[in-house]
Structures are given as C-alpha cells and as structure tokens.
Design a protein around this motif. Structure first.
Motif: not given
Length: 96
Positions: A41-44, A49-52
């Motif tokens: 879940a944290q990886a997702e 967040l990386a995409q944002r």
C-alpha cells in the motif's frame, strides 16, 4: 523407564513452543503478511505521489520557461483578458 522418554518429551515441548512463536508470537507469519500488505500500500501511495510530483515539476518548468504558460493559466484560472480584447462567452443551447 522415564529416563528413556524425557528427551523426546522435552524436544516435543520445545517444538511446540517454537511453533507457537512462529504462528502467534511477535514477528509471526500473520504479522509478516500484514507488513507485506502495508508495504505494498505504501509503494502504491509513493508511486501516486511521484506521479503528482512529476506533474508539478513540469508545471514549474513551464512557468519558468515561457510567458505563454503563465498567460494561459491566468486566462483559464483567473479569467483575465488583455487590453483591447473583447470577451465573448458562448453558452450551450437549452435542451428543452
């Protein structure tokens, strides 16, 4: 007679204790599976967040590079109009 059987009994008790710890103790298999789900879940969440962050970085670069992006943003978000321009708003026809 008991002298011959106490070693297997002790070994069985130790095996039972180890099995208890493996299935019900701290850092047991269910704990491991729960942590694995939390990591997934944290990886997702990190990927989102990386995409944002990438989108925000692209916006920042656009704003640093050109005035056209600033003008476009001002027109869309703030409704600004240049001097000498005439603003027309076209409304969709009513569907009656």
């Amino acid at each position: 007679m008991w002298q011959d059987k106490w070693i297997p009994v002790v070994l069985l008790v130790l095996l039972g204790l180890l099995q208890y710890r493996l299935w019900f103790g701290k850092n047991s298999i269910p704990d491991y599976l729960n942590r694995e789900q939390e990591v997934q879940a944290q990886a997702e969440q990190n990927a989102n967040l990386a995409q944002r962050n990438a989108l925000l970085e692209a916006d920042i670069n656009d704003l640093k590079i050109g005035l056209e992006a600033i003008e476009e943003r001002a027109r869309n978000e703030l409704g600004l109009i240049k001097r000498g321009e005439t603003f027309y708003r076209i409304l969709p026809a009513d569907s009656k």
